[in-house]
Write a protein that holds these residues in place. Structure first.
Motif, short mmCIF file in Angstrom:
data_model
loop_
_atom_site.label_atom_id
_atom_site.label_comp_id
_atom_site.label_asym_id
_atom_site.label_seq_id
_atom_site.Cartn_x
_atom_site.Cartn_y
_atom_site.Cartn_z
N PHE A 132 0.84 -1.20 0.00
CA PHE A 132 0.00 0.00 0.00
C PHE A 132 0.88 1.26 0.00
O PHE A 132 0.52 2.27 -0.62
CB PHE A 132 -0.92 0.00 1.22
CG PHE A 132 -1.97 1.08 1.17
CD1 PHE A 132 -2.94 1.07 0.19
CD2 PHE A 132 -1.97 2.11 2.09
CE1 PHE A 132 -3.90 2.07 0.14
CE2 PHE A 132 -2.93 3.10 2.06
CZ PHE A 132 -3.90 3.09 1.06
N GLY A 133 2.01 1.20 0.67
CA GLY A 133 2.94 2.32 0.62
C GLY A 133 3.45 2.56 -0.79
O GLY A 133 3.61 3.72 -1.22
N ARG A 134 3.68 1.49 -1.54
CA ARG A 134 4.10 1.64 -2.94
C ARG A 134 3.04 2.37 -3.75
O ARG A 134 3.35 3.22 -4.60
CB ARG A 134 4.36 0.24 -3.52
CG ARG A 134 4.77 0.23 -4.98
CD ARG A 134 4.87 -1.20 -5.47
NE ARG A 134 5.98 -1.89 -4.84
CZ ARG A 134 7.22 -1.92 -5.32
NH1 ARG A 134 7.50 -1.31 -6.46
NH2 ARG A 134 8.16 -2.58 -4.70
N VAL A 135 1.76 2.07 -3.48
CA VAL A 135 0.67 2.74 -4.19
C VAL A 135 0.68 4.23 -3.89
O VAL A 135 0.56 5.07 -4.80
CB VAL A 135 -0.68 2.11 -3.79
CG1 VAL A 135 -1.83 2.91 -4.40
CG2 VAL A 135 -0.75 0.66 -4.25
N LEU A 136 0.82 4.60 -2.61
CA LEU A 136 0.83 6.02 -2.24
C LEU A 136 2.02 6.75 -2.84
O LEU A 136 1.90 7.89 -3.31
CB LEU A 136 0.83 6.16 -0.72
CG LEU A 136 -0.43 5.65 0.01
CD1 LEU A 136 -0.29 5.85 1.51
CD2 LEU A 136 -1.67 6.35 -0.51
N ILE A 137 3.18 6.11 -2.82
CA ILE A 137 4.36 6.74 -3.44
C ILE A 137 4.11 6.96 -4.93
O ILE A 137 4.43 8.03 -5.48
CB ILE A 137 5.61 5.87 -3.23
CG1 ILE A 137 5.98 5.81 -1.74
CG2 ILE A 137 6.79 6.41 -4.03
CD1 ILE A 137 7.08 4.82 -1.43
N GLY A 138 3.54 5.96 -5.58
CA GLY A 138 3.25 6.10 -7.01
C GLY A 138 2.30 7.24 -7.30
O GLY A 138 2.52 8.03 -8.24
N LEU A 139 1.24 7.37 -6.51
CA LEU A 139 0.30 8.48 -6.71
C LEU A 139 1.00 9.82 -6.50
O LEU A 139 0.77 10.78 -7.26
CB LEU A 139 -0.88 8.34 -5.75
CG LEU A 139 -1.92 7.28 -6.10
CD1 LEU A 139 -2.95 7.14 -4.97
CD2 LEU A 139 -2.61 7.60 -7.42
N GLY A 140 1.84 9.90 -5.47
CA GLY A 140 2.58 11.14 -5.24
C GLY A 140 3.49 11.50 -6.39
O GLY A 140 3.57 12.67 -6.80
N LEU A 141 4.17 10.50 -6.94
CA LEU A 141 5.05 10.75 -8.08
C LEU A 141 4.27 11.21 -9.31
O LEU A 141 4.74 12.07 -10.08
CB LEU A 141 5.86 9.50 -8.41
CG LEU A 141 6.88 9.05 -7.35
CD1 LEU A 141 7.59 7.78 -7.81
CD2 LEU A 141 7.91 10.15 -7.09
#
Length: 548
Positions: A132-141
């Motif tokens: 889920f952290g990977r998903v949030l990082i991706g959205l931020g990027l």
């Protein structure tokens, strides 16, 4: 800023956008991939559930390509009908527009917070928070990339040469469609292409008409990937779904181009915000496509079946020979056809066992590969039988028919599990022999070959039992479990006796010998469960427990 440096920065922003989208997709697939695949399998009962499942799964995955590849695999494996599969793709095309709608609002300010929370979660040890952290990082990027892209365009939006170039391109909507389709195919992401188009439109770099054409091209390009990557093997039938999705997208794009001169100005007059109007056009296009094609899925599926007929390869051992779909309405006939197909699984497993016997004595890499392919035959036949049996009309079946269906399914499932034990366990032992240069001594190989001969006899008894339903034969087959337990215990005792006395030729081969005995006992247990247990249980001849 130097123009060449700006080009590099723009390329970096695009790369960051693509990487952010990729992180969102991979994070969701790692966290929920199996559950989403299971949801699709459950929902593919009718077109309405399938359409909603396509929207939901793609909204989470943010990749209609990923959904398309999953559903193409289902359809190619015969696990679903073509009509609900096409409905999934219509839903997937709508679902992929939702993230575009979300990002069309001005939410770039939350990007640092998303990345911060994502990094903190990614540093956790458990898998779920990391994904889920990977998903949030991706959205931020993604948000940072879009913001940077717009900022880089600011100094150049009034450059005459750029305006002239983009003005020339915008007068050729067909060229826009081709350009966007190619870029979307290369990037494997219509979301990224539509977001870039929104950024161009937001700064006025491209007019709305050109932006709409680019969106049409992105929708066409995303349908190309499943056609190139999802068609399994040489059977044209495996490409029906991706080709059908490409056809309806192509028709939609052609109609969209035709009405764009009238539709474009009307949309701009409704919403002057270029970013929002591009996102709304993207969603509206896919919704309109779903509304038009949804009632036509049955005749469209029939057309695809005629255009891409199933290629019948009589030499393919994994192709079902007896599953006559015209007999489904007469369960007693269909059950007989399924029984004949299940007996083919017994023949394939027997070939595996006989090949295993030779491989244990004379390991050969080419022979090992051929034996592993037989496990694929078992998997394919088991899937086909299960799909065939579940399509039988329950209201037309008697209690005896239901009982017989359970017996056939139990037989096929257990033979497929037995094949897995041979493939992953026993053939894995042969593979270790090849890698380590080990050969069983005659004292080790002869007992194993004798047990395999006994297993072959038990397999033939199980196949006969499926046909005859003889209780005496079932009892004899169950007694073989005790015999195999005794053989394993005797071999284990002998192994430790030879280990104590120093009579082992090789500790490694002796250990592999014990592993082989245990796996052979497991295969025999599956044979007993395949034919003897269902019969004895239906006649009340089995105890609930072996405990005294």
């Amino acid at each position: 800023m130097d123009f060449s440096v700006t080009l590099v920065n723009l390329a970096g922003a695009v790369a960051l956008l693509l990487w952010g989208v990729h992180m969102v997709q991979t994070g969701v697939q790692r966290a929920l991939g199996a559950k989403l695949r299971g949801l699709l399998g459950i929902a593919l009962r009718n077109r309405f559930q399938a359409f909603l499942a396509g929207i939901g799964v793609t909204a989470i995955l943010q990749s209609s390509t990923a959904t398309g590849l999953m559903v193409t695999g289902f359809a190619a494996g015969g696990l679903m009908d073509l009509v609900p599969a096409l409905a999934v793709m219509l839903g997937a095309n709508v679902g992929t527009t939702l993230i575009v709608q979300l990002l069309s609002f001005h939410v770039a300010e939350v990007a640092p917070a998303l990345i911060l929370i994502g990094v903190l979660m990614f540093r956790r040890t458990s898998a779920a928070p990391r994904d889920f952290g990977r998903v949030l990082i991706g959205l931020g990027l993604v948000l940072m990339a879009l913001n940077q892209f717009v900022a880089l365009l600011d100094p150049y939006e009034d450059v005459p040469s750029l305006r002239m170039l983009l003005g020339a391109v915008s007068t050729q909507p067909v060229l826009d469609v081709i350009l966007a389709a190619g870029l979307t195919w290369a990037a494997h992401s219509s979301v990224a292409m539509v977001l870039l188009t929104m950024s161009f439109a937001a700064k006025g770099v491209v007019p709305p008409a050109a932006a709409f054409a680019l969106v049409l091209g992105a929708n066409l390009g995303t349908a190309i990937n499943p056609v190139l990557e999802g068609g399994a093997g040489d059977d044209p039938a495996a490409r029906r779904l991706p080709v059908g999705n490409l056809i309806n997208r192509g028709i939609g794009v052609a109609v969209g181009l035709a009405v764009l001169p009238w539709l474009g100005p009307w949309l701009v007059s409704i919403d002057p915000d270029n970013t929002r109007v591009v996102a709304d056009f993207h969603t509206g296009f896919n919704l309109a496509l779903a509304v038009v094609f949804f009632p036509l899925l049955t005749p469209f599926a029939g057309l695809l079946r005629r255009l891409l007929p199933t290629r019948i390869d009589t030499a393919d051992p994994g192709r079902p020979l007896y599953l006559d779909h015209s007999a489904i309405e007469v369960p007693v006939v269909a059950l007989g056809a399924a029984t004949r197909e299940a007996l083919r699984m017994a023949d394939a497993l027997e070939a595996m066992l006989l090949g295993l016997r030779d491989a244990l004595q004379r390991p050969d890499r080419r022979h090992l590969s051929e034996l592993k392919r037989l496990d694929d035959v078992l998997d394919t036949l088991n899937t086909a039988i299960r799909s065939y049996m579940t399509s039988l009309p329950a209201e037309a079946m008697t209690e005896g028919d239901h009982r017989r269906a359970v017996e056939i399914l139990s037989f096929a499932t257990n033979l497929e599990h037995a094949g897995d034990v041979v493939d992953k366990g026993l053939l894995g032992i042969v593979s270790k022999q090849l890698k380590r240069g080990l050969v069983f001594s005659s004292a080790e190989a002869d007992p194993l070959c004798g047990i395999i001969e006994r297993l072959t006899t038990n397999l033939r008894s199980a196949a006969a039992l499926l046909v005859t339903g003889d209780e005496r034969a079932a009892r004899l087959l169950v007694e073989e479990k005790g015999t195999f337990r005794g053989l394993e215990a005797e071999a284990t005792t002998e192994h430790f006796a030879r280990l104590r006395d120093g009579r082992l030729d090789s500790v490694e081969t002796s250990t592999l010998h014990l592993d082989a005995l245990r796996d052979l006992k497991r295969v025999n247990a599956h044979l007993v469960a395949a034919a003897a247990y269902p019969l004895l249980e239906s006649r009340g001849e089995l105890l609930d427990s072996r405990l005294r």
